[in-house]
Each structure stands twice: as structure tokens, then as C-alpha cells.
Design a protein around this motif. Sequence first.
Motif, PDB file in Angstrom:
ATOM      1  N   LEU A  83      -6.754  -4.526 -10.654  1.00  0.00           N
ATOM      2  CA  LEU A  83      -6.119  -5.577 -11.175  1.00  0.00           C
ATOM      3  C   LEU A  83      -5.473  -6.439 -10.145  1.00  0.00           C
ATOM      4  CD1 LEU A  83      -4.836  -4.416 -14.666  1.00  0.00           C
ATOM      5  CD2 LEU A  83      -7.147  -5.557 -14.047  1.00  0.00           C
ATOM      6  N   THR A  84      -4.925  -5.864  -8.920  1.00  0.00           N
ATOM      7  CA  THR A  84      -4.106  -6.363  -8.012  1.00  0.00           C
ATOM      8  C   THR A  84      -4.541  -6.614  -6.769  1.00  0.00           C
ATOM      9  OG1 THR A  84      -3.123  -4.342  -7.055  1.00  0.00           O
ATOM     10  CG2 THR A  84      -2.226  -5.250  -9.173  1.00  0.00           C
ATOM     11  N   ILE A  85      -3.882  -7.222  -5.567  1.00  0.00           N
ATOM     12  CA  ILE A  85      -4.363  -7.318  -4.297  1.00  0.00           C
ATOM     13  C   ILE A  85      -4.205  -6.208  -3.594  1.00  0.00           C
ATOM     14  CG2 ILE A  85      -3.675  -9.689  -4.347  1.00  0.00           C
ATOM     15  CD1 ILE A  85      -1.079  -8.827  -2.965  1.00  0.00           C
ATOM     16  N   LEU A  86      -3.791  -4.884  -4.200  1.00  0.00           N
ATOM     17  CA  LEU A  86      -4.037  -3.570  -3.318  1.00  0.00           C
ATOM     18  C   LEU A  86      -5.526  -3.218  -2.706  1.00  0.00           C
ATOM     19  CD1 LEU A  86      -2.671  -1.025  -2.958  1.00  0.00           C
ATOM     20  CD2 LEU A  86      -3.524  -0.064  -4.907  1.00  0.00           C
ATOM     21  N   PRO A  87      -5.259  -3.212  -1.565  1.00  0.00           N
ATOM     22  CA  PRO A  87      -6.626  -3.367  -0.771  1.00  0.00           C
ATOM     23  C   PRO A  87      -7.402  -1.886  -0.660  1.00  0.00           C
ATOM     24  CG  PRO A  87      -5.086  -3.274   0.656  1.00  0.00           C
ATOM     25  CD  PRO A  87      -4.250  -3.312  -0.726  1.00  0.00           C
ATOM     26  N   SER A  88      -6.416  -0.714  -0.833  1.00  0.00           N
ATOM     27  CA  SER A  88      -7.047   0.422  -0.589  1.00  0.00           C
ATOM     28  C   SER A  88      -5.836   1.728  -1.257  1.00  0.00           C
ATOM     29  CB  SER A  88      -7.110   0.838   0.931  1.00  0.00           C
ATOM     30  OG  SER A  88      -7.536   1.946   1.230  1.00  0.00           O
ATOM     31  N   LEU A  89      -6.327   2.646  -1.321  1.00  0.00           N
ATOM     32  CA  LEU A  89      -5.347   3.846  -1.934  1.00  0.00           C
ATOM     33  C   LEU A  89      -6.111   5.145  -1.360  1.00  0.00           C
ATOM     34  CD1 LEU A  89      -6.951   5.581  -4.281  1.00  0.00           C
ATOM     35  CD2 LEU A  89      -6.175   3.641  -5.591  1.00  0.00           C
ATOM     36  N   VAL A  90      -5.057   6.108  -1.101  1.00  0.00           N
ATOM     37  CA  VAL A  90      -5.203   7.364  -0.615  1.00  0.00           C
ATOM     38  C   VAL A  90      -4.691   8.648  -1.455  1.00  0.00           C
ATOM     39  CG1 VAL A  90      -4.727   9.042   1.364  1.00  0.00           C
ATOM     40  CG2 VAL A  90      -4.782   6.555   1.664  1.00  0.00           C
ATOM     41  N   HIS A  91      -5.482   9.346  -2.167  1.00  0.00           N
ATOM     42  CA  HIS A  91      -5.101  10.651  -2.962  1.00  0.00           C
ATOM     43  C   HIS A  91      -5.638  11.750  -2.173  1.00  0.00           C
ATOM     44  CE1 HIS A  91      -5.445   8.051  -6.658  1.00  0.00           C
ATOM     45  NE2 HIS A  91      -4.348   7.734  -6.298  1.00  0.00           N
TER      46      HIS A  91
ATOM     47  N   VAL B 109       0.752  -1.214  -0.250  1.00  0.00           N
ATOM     48  CA  VAL B 109      -0.101   0.034   0.107  1.00  0.00           C
ATOM     49  C   VAL B 109       0.789   1.175   0.143  1.00  0.00           C
ATOM     50  CG1 VAL B 109      -1.842  -1.158   1.436  1.00  0.00           C
ATOM     51  CG2 VAL B 109      -0.254   0.182   2.521  1.00  0.00           C
ATOM     52  N   GLY B 110       2.079   1.156   0.483  1.00  0.00           N
ATOM     53  CA  GLY B 110       2.794   2.300   0.682  1.00  0.00           C
ATOM     54  C   GLY B 110       3.028   3.208  -0.505  1.00  0.00           C
ATOM     55  N   GLY B 111       3.266   2.954  -1.687  1.00  0.00           N
ATOM     56  CA  GLY B 111       3.299   3.724  -2.789  1.00  0.00           C
ATOM     57  C   GLY B 111       1.987   4.294  -3.256  1.00  0.00           C
ATOM     58  N   PHE B 112       0.919   3.625  -2.909  1.00  0.00           N
ATOM     59  CA  PHE B 112      -0.402   4.336  -3.405  1.00  0.00           C
ATOM     60  C   PHE B 112      -1.250   5.173  -2.443  1.00  0.00           C
ATOM     61  CE2 PHE B 112       0.812   0.365  -5.448  1.00  0.00           C
ATOM     62  CZ  PHE B 112       0.669   0.861  -7.024  1.00  0.00           C
ATOM     63  N   PHE B 113      -0.522   5.261  -1.185  1.00  0.00           N
ATOM     64  CA  PHE B 113      -0.996   6.344  -0.179  1.00  0.00           C
ATOM     65  C   PHE B 113      -0.091   7.692  -0.383  1.00  0.00           C
ATOM     66  CE2 PHE B 113      -2.820   3.694   3.351  1.00  0.00           C
ATOM     67  CZ  PHE B 113      -3.338   2.762   2.549  1.00  0.00           C
TER      68      PHE B 113
END
Length: 532
Positions: free
Chosen positions: A456-464, A125-129
Motif C-alpha cells: 500500500l505504501t512507498i516502502l520499496p523493500s523489506l527484509v525478514h 525502510v529501517g523498521g521493515f528490515f
Amino acid sequence: MLKSISCEKLIQSSIQFKLGLNAVVGADDAHNSIGKSSVLMLVDFAFGGSDFPTKCDDVIKNVGHIEVVAEFVFDKSYFFMRSTQTPESVYCVEEGRLLTLREFTAFLKEKYLTSASEISFRDCVGGFFRIYQKNNYNHKRPLDLTVREKWEVVRKRLLKMFNMYWTIAQLEQERAAAQKTLKDINGTFNSGAVKQITKVQVSKNDSVIGKLFDEVELIKNSLKRNVTDIRSIINEQSLELKQEKDALVAHKLSLQTQLSRVESNLGNAKVVNSKAFQSVLTFFPEVDSDKLLEVESFHTGITNILKDQLKAEQAVLIEALAAAQSDIAQVDSSLLNLLDSREDSVHLLERLIDLDRHQNDLIQQNRYWALSADAKNEIKKLKADIDLVLENSITEIEQNLNVGVKEVITKIYSNEAISPVLTLGVKDYKFDHGDDRGTGKGFANMIALDLTFLRLTILPSLVHDSLLFKNMDTPAIEHLVEIYSSFSKQIFISIDEVKKYKVSVQKIITESMFLKLDKDRMAFKIKWKNAK
């Protein structure tokens, strides 16, 4: 999912979240320094992030250390309490005990990704927060967790996120095992236990081994008249006797050398008169003959003084030589007893032992060369297999991401919009924005990539954070909000100027709002700066 966070330092002590879009909404005049980004950083902190204590130190400085209780709902509710004062530990309310941060993120991994997943929760998750304080929103390098991250690290994380790393991991384990085998073989070579040879020497050894085998057979046939079991004479006892005799012979030669030196010193203890120096004086007339006599007299005197000691040493050496000869005779006798035959059979036995030892040495050399060659070939083959699987996997990931990004960009803008192209190369990757290189479009391209990962992936969450939207035009943001709302996975955003969007989008934002902030309602109740 993250159900809620509770913090007494916040303007709203308990914040509730839901699946899909969750928004912290700012002022209609886009007023900054009200804490939107800090709230998102607190969400990251609840998800096991480590940045809040250092990158939001202004908050801690002005309102004190933050203590937050996070509620996660999976099969049931789980409550965890974490403080910025002791960020490396997390208190598990149900179990009534402290967990390490690693244990906490392992729990999140198990619940969000499954414990069998190849990637850690924070790596996932780190890169998508993407939050202002984290400085991880370079739209030219959107896959980096840190500034200019090594491509090998990024690539490995990509493979894990798409659940494609396990095949490569298995091959890498096999390669590591082959490399260890080769290292052990090289260690044997370096220790001198086995001589390292070349491929040419292997053929030569084979030839010598054949000749040695023939000679061994001849000796065996000669000994068969007296020995019923030929192999019994090449046993551990006979080898030890042969090695003992070799050592005794070497010792005997050493003693003989020492005795010769002592006897030479005793034999040279003669007085040299002046006539003996005439040849020297003929070539070197300037030399003082009296001085030469003085030096020689001195040496003679020393020899006389040491004569008794030399004679004593001579006696000791003679006795030692006799003992060595006796020991050698005993070994020969023992060898004869093994053979129960004539004395000449001892020589055959010794030769047989030498041949057997030499033959075994050459066989070992060839065997270890073959083992080394097999290990090198295995390493080479596994590297080729890894490269092939890696190439195929990365190509598939690249294609899927580019297709997904194009779909999102088309929804945000139109069919005429220039879609970015992600190229995953051998040494690095590139996120090419084409000829549409404005900042707003660059951020939109990165957001499209993030959403493709989310789908597409297991990424569970993101922050923008709202800074990603600052340079995007209003219709694009409206379309983006609609895309956000279509996801069931949790998305956390901060957004300003809600009233400028169309009514349907305002409704989506209002329904997803978990916190409303403005210049009079700041996240941590007080204001301590004028600009972000």
C-alpha cells in the motif's frame, strides 16, 4: 533495485539479486551460526544502514573490516563502495568521488521514493528490515524503529509513508508562522514599546480615543486662525521640540532640588550651645551634654571646612539653572516660530502634541491587542484543522492496514484465523493479536502488517530474518513463501530446512536463492562461535 553486492570476505564474492523474492538459504538441520543474519545485515549496509559495524562487530573482529561494492539498477547501473572502517562515507564509482552517507541515502531516496517524498529513505525502510541483530521484531510494537518510540514520531512516519503528511505539514507551517507573529507581538509587549492590555481595556481605550479626538479637533479649530496646515504643527520637528522641553523642565527641577539642598546646608552652619540640648536632657537625663556639644562642634567644623565648596557648588547650580531657563525659552521661541502666533498658542501646541501622542499610544495598544487576538485565534483554528486532518488521515490508514492484514492472514492460515487489529489512537497505538497469542502467530501477524505496507505504501523493500519463521507451522510458512513470491518489490529473507516444505515451495525458494550456507559453508568462510 539492488542488483548485486561484491565482498571478498564472503564465501561467494559476488551475490546477484533480482526483483521479488531473494533468499539466503540455511542448512536442512536448521544449523545456526553460519552467517545468514550477518549477510542480511550486509544487505542492510548496502542500503545505507549504519548497524553492521557495531552489531556485527564479531564479524569484523574475526575477518577484519568489510568492504562491499553495491550495484543498483534504475535507469542504468550505479556502483557504490562502502567500508565498515569508514561507514560515514560512500565512494561513488561513476563520479570517482566520496559521498557522505547522507548524500548516498538521498540518492536512494530520489531513485526509490522520488526526491519530493516527505520521508527519508532510512526512515522508510529501517523498521521493515527485521534482522536478528537489529532487535526490531517486537510483534507487539511492530511500528517502532527504536524501543518504545514516541507515538508522535511513529504517527508522523506513518503519514509520510502513505503520502498524507503534506497537508498537515502545510498547516503546521502556517501555525508556525502564526506562532512567530504572536512571539514577535509578545516581544513588543515585553520590551515596553507597547503596553499590553486586556479586552476590557480596549473598550476603555476606544472611549478615551474618542474624547481625545474631540479635544484635538477643538484645538485645531482654535489654531486655524494662525496656522493654515494643522498637521504641519504635529510633525517631527514639533515633537522633538516638545520632547526637548520636557527634558529641560525635568533637568531644571533636578537643579532646583540640588540648589535647595546646598543652600540648606549653608544655612544650617550655626553653633549650637548647651541650652539647645535642655529638651533632650529632660527626657534622657543620662545623656552626657558635654559629649553632645563635642559632636555638634565636630559637625560645625566640618560644615565650615566645606563652606567654600558648598558656595562654589551653589554658584555652579545657579548658573546651570539660568542656562536651563534660557534653553527652555529658546524652545518656546522655536515653537512660537512654528506657529507664527501669540505665546498662548504655544500652550495649545504643546497640548495638541501631548494629545496626539497619547492618542497614538492608545491606538497602538488596541492595534497590538487585535493583532495578538488574531494570531491566537489563527493558532487555535489551525490546531483544530490539523487535529481534524490528522484524525481523518490516521483513521483511513488504520482501516486500510487492518483490511490488508486480514487479507494476508487469511492467505497464510484460513478464513477462521484470528486477524490482529491495529488501533492508532490519540496518544499511542496498539497491535492487538486477539486470543491467538502464540509467538509464531504474533510474528505472522507482524509479517502480514509488513507485507501490507509493502503493497500500500512507498516502502520499496523489506527484509525478514529466519527467526520470524521459527515458531510458525510448516503450512503457514509455505503459504507465506508463496505470498512473498507474488511481489515485484524486492524482499530479502533467510530460511532453513527447505526440504520439509512441499515441492512447489522448494522450487520458489531455490529459484530465489542468492546464497546457500551450512555448517561447512559459512558466510564469512570461518566459524568463531558455536551458538547464535
